[in-house]
Design a protein around this motif. Structure first.
Motif, PDB file in Angstrom:
ATOM      1  N   GLY A   1     -30.821 -24.225  59.027  1.00  0.00           N
ATOM      2  CA  GLY A   1     -31.664 -23.621  60.053  1.00  0.00           C
ATOM      3  C   GLY A   1     -33.113 -23.972  59.817  1.00  0.00           C
ATOM      4  N   ASP A   2     -34.014 -23.285  60.552  1.00  0.00           N
ATOM      5  CA  ASP A   2     -35.452 -23.519  60.388  1.00  0.00           C
ATOM      6  C   ASP A   2     -35.796 -25.006  60.508  1.00  0.00           C
ATOM      7  OD1 ASP A   2     -35.987 -20.773  59.930  1.00  0.00           O
ATOM      8  OD2 ASP A   2     -35.459 -21.013  57.815  1.00  0.00           O
ATOM      9  N   LEU A   3     -35.433 -25.586  61.648  1.00  0.00           N
ATOM     10  CA  LEU A   3     -35.654 -27.019  61.836  1.00  0.00           C
ATOM     11  C   LEU A   3     -37.122 -27.413  61.736  1.00  0.00           C
ATOM     12  CD1 LEU A   3     -33.167 -28.225  64.601  1.00  0.00           C
ATOM     13  CD2 LEU A   3     -33.109 -28.634  62.147  1.00  0.00           C
ATOM     14  N   ASP A   4     -38.033 -26.492  62.083  1.00  0.00           N
ATOM     15  CA  ASP A   4     -39.444 -26.827  61.959  1.00  0.00           C
ATOM     16  C   ASP A   4     -39.806 -27.132  60.513  1.00  0.00           C
ATOM     17  OD1 ASP A   4     -38.896 -24.152  61.339  1.00  0.00           O
ATOM     18  OD2 ASP A   4     -40.933 -23.496  61.828  1.00  0.00           O
ATOM     19  N   ARG A   5     -39.253 -26.367  59.577  1.00  0.00           N
ATOM     20  CA  ARG A   5     -39.504 -26.633  58.157  1.00  0.00           C
ATOM     21  C   ARG A   5     -38.882 -27.962  57.727  1.00  0.00           C
ATOM     22  NH1 ARG A   5     -38.082 -20.914  55.107  1.00  0.00           N
ATOM     23  NH2 ARG A   5     -39.383 -19.549  56.402  1.00  0.00           N
ATOM     24  N   ILE A   6     -37.675 -28.222  58.219  1.00  0.00           N
ATOM     25  CA  ILE A   6     -36.994 -29.466  57.847  1.00  0.00           C
ATOM     26  C   ILE A   6     -37.763 -30.679  58.367  1.00  0.00           C
ATOM     27  CG2 ILE A   6     -34.890 -30.826  58.131  1.00  0.00           C
ATOM     28  CD1 ILE A   6     -33.352 -28.155  58.257  1.00  0.00           C
ATOM     29  N   PHE A   7     -38.204 -30.617  59.620  1.00  0.00           N
ATOM     30  CA  PHE A   7     -38.977 -31.738  60.159  1.00  0.00           C
ATOM     31  C   PHE A   7     -40.307 -31.900  59.434  1.00  0.00           C
ATOM     32  CE2 PHE A   7     -36.281 -31.430  64.071  1.00  0.00           C
ATOM     33  CZ  PHE A   7     -35.864 -32.748  64.065  1.00  0.00           C
ATOM     34  N   ARG A   8     -40.899 -30.782  59.024  1.00  0.00           N
ATOM     35  CA  ARG A   8     -42.138 -30.871  58.254  1.00  0.00           C
ATOM     36  C   ARG A   8     -41.886 -31.572  56.915  1.00  0.00           C
ATOM     37  NH1 ARG A   8     -43.683 -26.084  59.404  1.00  0.00           N
ATOM     38  NH2 ARG A   8     -42.999 -24.990  57.544  1.00  0.00           N
ATOM     39  N   GLY A   9     -40.762 -31.255  56.288  1.00  0.00           N
ATOM     40  CA  GLY A   9     -40.410 -31.914  55.039  1.00  0.00           C
ATOM     41  C   GLY A   9     -40.163 -33.403  55.211  1.00  0.00           C
ATOM     42  N   ILE A  10     -39.490 -33.755  56.306  1.00  0.00           N
ATOM     43  CA  ILE A  10     -39.242 -35.170  56.600  1.00  0.00           C
ATOM     44  C   ILE A  10     -40.558 -35.916  56.791  1.00  0.00           C
ATOM     45  CG2 ILE A  10     -38.297 -36.752  58.336  1.00  0.00           C
ATOM     46  CD1 ILE A  10     -36.079 -34.639  58.817  1.00  0.00           C
ATOM     47  N   ASP A  11     -41.473 -35.290  57.509  1.00  0.00           N
ATOM     48  CA  ASP A  11     -42.779 -35.909  57.748  1.00  0.00           C
ATOM     49  C   ASP A  11     -43.576 -36.054  56.451  1.00  0.00           C
ATOM     50  OD1 ASP A  11     -42.232 -36.102  60.438  1.00  0.00           O
ATOM     51  OD2 ASP A  11     -43.337 -34.285  60.989  1.00  0.00           O
ATOM     52  N   GLU A  12     -43.538 -35.015  55.605  1.00  0.00           N
ATOM     53  CA  GLU A  12     -44.280 -35.085  54.347  1.00  0.00           C
ATOM     54  C   GLU A  12     -43.749 -36.188  53.440  1.00  0.00           C
ATOM     55  OE1 GLU A  12     -44.389 -31.330  52.370  1.00  0.00           O
ATOM     56  OE2 GLU A  12     -45.255 -30.274  54.095  1.00  0.00           O
ATOM     57  N   ALA A  13     -42.438 -36.341  53.420  1.00  0.00           N
ATOM     58  CA  ALA A  13     -41.837 -37.385  52.589  1.00  0.00           C
ATOM     59  C   ALA A  13     -41.924 -38.760  53.236  1.00  0.00           C
ATOM     60  CB  ALA A  13     -40.371 -37.046  52.306  1.00  0.00           C
ATOM     61  N   GLU A  14     -42.246 -38.790  54.527  1.00  0.00           N
ATOM     62  CA  GLU A  14     -42.387 -40.033  55.285  1.00  0.00           C
ATOM     63  C   GLU A  14     -41.102 -40.858  55.236  1.00  0.00           C
ATOM     64  OE1 GLU A  14     -45.858 -41.786  53.447  1.00  0.00           O
ATOM     65  OE2 GLU A  14     -47.177 -40.810  54.900  1.00  0.00           O
ATOM     66  N   ILE A  15     -39.988 -40.174  55.531  1.00  0.00           N
ATOM     67  CA  ILE A  15     -38.707 -40.871  55.467  1.00  0.00           C
ATOM     68  C   ILE A  15     -38.078 -41.004  56.849  1.00  0.00           C
ATOM     69  CG2 ILE A  15     -38.261 -40.162  53.104  1.00  0.00           C
ATOM     70  CD1 ILE A  15     -36.381 -38.035  54.131  1.00  0.00           C
ATOM     71  N   GLU A  16     -37.208 -41.990  56.971  1.00  0.00           N
ATOM     72  CA  GLU A  16     -36.396 -42.188  58.164  1.00  0.00           C
ATOM     73  C   GLU A  16     -34.989 -41.712  57.853  1.00  0.00           C
ATOM     74  OE1 GLU A  16     -34.681 -45.743  61.084  1.00  0.00           O
ATOM     75  OE2 GLU A  16     -36.212 -46.206  59.566  1.00  0.00           O
ATOM     76  N   VAL A  17     -34.541 -40.686  58.557  1.00  0.00           N
ATOM     77  CA  VAL A  17     -33.232 -40.092  58.287  1.00  0.00           C
ATOM     78  C   VAL A  17     -32.143 -40.933  58.944  1.00  0.00           C
ATOM     79  CG1 VAL A  17     -31.779 -38.064  58.611  1.00  0.00           C
ATOM     80  CG2 VAL A  17     -34.212 -37.788  58.098  1.00  0.00           C
TER      81      VAL A  17
END
Length: 220
Positions: free
Chosen positions: A44-60
């Motif tokens: 859940g909490d997709l906003d946090r997950i997307f923030r983490g993806i952005d911080e790590a600068e990764i392509e899922v």
């Protein structure tokens, strides 16, 4: 997002994003060189997950599920639609849980939950690849019928979901729980992999198999 946790000098990195009222460890794993990776257990909490993806600068490139409980899989379908990637795991024995995620959401007051069917079910002995890294699959029932563990032998690293915790094990007091099966899976499938194996679990701090073998009250 927490500090990255990874074996020294490893191109595989991992970071924990804690989500849902259950403080579940949604984990991002990625190849530092290519910046490609996966999201593990987006509860859940997709906003946090997307923030983490952005911080790590990764392509899922994919989503991995260790089992079918709401705090691990509640946002998996929405994340799949947002990213246009596929879901791999857990074992098909958790289909009943994944088919009832929306009911679990109503029960626990967690909004925006969708039932989900993975693109690929996983079984004991299967292999999953993430950005060039290979994970062997171990089916470890007990906490849930379809719980799986992802093990990267080259990096000496495992994603164990709620099978094992630092100093504890997953709950088995559910109607489908099986304490003996869970202990057997840990002792016969996981601990023999080696005391040096570092692991990230579904809740709480990371650990190491050797420490659990020596001090975990459920295993000694």
């Amino acid at each position: 997002m927490s500090d990255a946790t990874t074996p020294p000098q490893s191109p595989l990195k991992a970071a924990i994003v804690r989500v849902t009222p259950f403080e579940q460890n949604c984990t991002l794993i990625w190849n530092e060189a290519s910046k490609r990776g996966a999201v593990v257990d987006p509860g859940g909490d997709l906003d946090r997950i997307f923030r983490g993806i952005d911080e790590a600068e990764i392509e899922v490139e994919k989503i991995l599920l260790t089992h079918g409980h709401i705090d691990h899989a509640g946002a998996a379908d929405e994340l799949r639609r947002e990213l246009g990637v596929k879901i791999e795991g857990p074992h098909k024995a958790d289909a009943l849980l994944l088919d009832n995620l929306e009911k679990q959401g109503e029960m626990y007051g967690i909004p925006d939950v969708r039932n989900v069917k993975p693109d690929r079910w996983l079984d004991d002995g299967d292999v999953v690849t993430v950005a060039g890294h290979t994970f062997n699959i171990f089916h470890c029932p007990g906490h849930s019928p379809g719980s799986v563990v992802f093990f990267d032998a080259a990096q000496r690293f495992a994603l164990v979901g709620d099978v094992l915790f630092r100093g504890s094990i997953g709950r088995t007091d559910f109607p489908y729980g099986d304490h003996d099966a869970l202990i057997a899976a840990i002792k016969t499938k996981l601990l023999p992999l080696g005391d040096d194996i570092a692991f990230i679990c579904g809740h709480g701090p990371p650990g190491q198999f050797g420490q659990e073998r020596l001090t975990n009250p459920f295993l000694v």
